[in-house]
Design a protein around this motif. Structure first.
Motif, PDB file in Angstrom:
ATOM      1  N   THR A   7       0.818  -1.105   0.079  1.00  0.00           N
ATOM      2  CA  THR A   7      -0.087   0.084   0.172  1.00  0.00           C
ATOM      3  C   THR A   7       0.870   1.466   0.055  1.00  0.00           C
ATOM      4  O   THR A   7       0.584   2.151  -0.612  1.00  0.00           O
ATOM      5  CB  THR A   7      -1.254  -0.086   1.297  1.00  0.00           C
ATOM      6  N   ARG A  11       0.812   4.072  -2.884  1.00  0.00           N
ATOM      7  CA  ARG A  11       0.556   5.711  -2.650  1.00  0.00           C
ATOM      8  C   ARG A  11       1.711   6.254  -3.363  1.00  0.00           C
ATOM      9  O   ARG A  11       1.399   7.438  -3.928  1.00  0.00           O
ATOM     10  CB  ARG A  11       0.592   5.951  -1.079  1.00  0.00           C
ATOM     11  N   GLU A  15       1.132   8.898  -6.343  1.00  0.00           N
ATOM     12  CA  GLU A  15       1.645  10.557  -6.076  1.00  0.00           C
ATOM     13  C   GLU A  15       2.644  10.688  -7.454  1.00  0.00           C
ATOM     14  O   GLU A  15       2.625  11.975  -7.912  1.00  0.00           O
ATOM     15  CB  GLU A  15       2.565  10.523  -4.987  1.00  0.00           C
TER      16      GLU A  15
END
Length: 62
Positions: A7, A11, A15
């Motif tokens: 995870t 992320r 981004e």
């Protein structure tokens, strides 16, 4: 596979994708980032499924 690591990796890639889109990256660069994001999501699904099957096995096995 560790769910927390996956995870965090997803992320980070999300981004990167947002930043690349904001700076006007080419469609090829965006496609590579999106592909990496999809690969990470697939690995996360496999990891969660494996964890659930392990838990179900423990419950069924007593």
């Amino acid at each position: 596979m560790d769910i927390h690591i996956l995870t965090a990796w997803i992320r980070g890639r999300a981004e990167q994708l947002r930043n690349a889109r904001d700076r006007g990256a080419t469609s090829t660069e965006l496609a590579v980032l999106a592909g990496a994001l999809l690969l990470g999501a697939g690995l996360l699904v496999v990891s969660i499924r494996a964890k659930l099957m392990e838990k179900i096995g423990i419950i069924d096995g007593g």
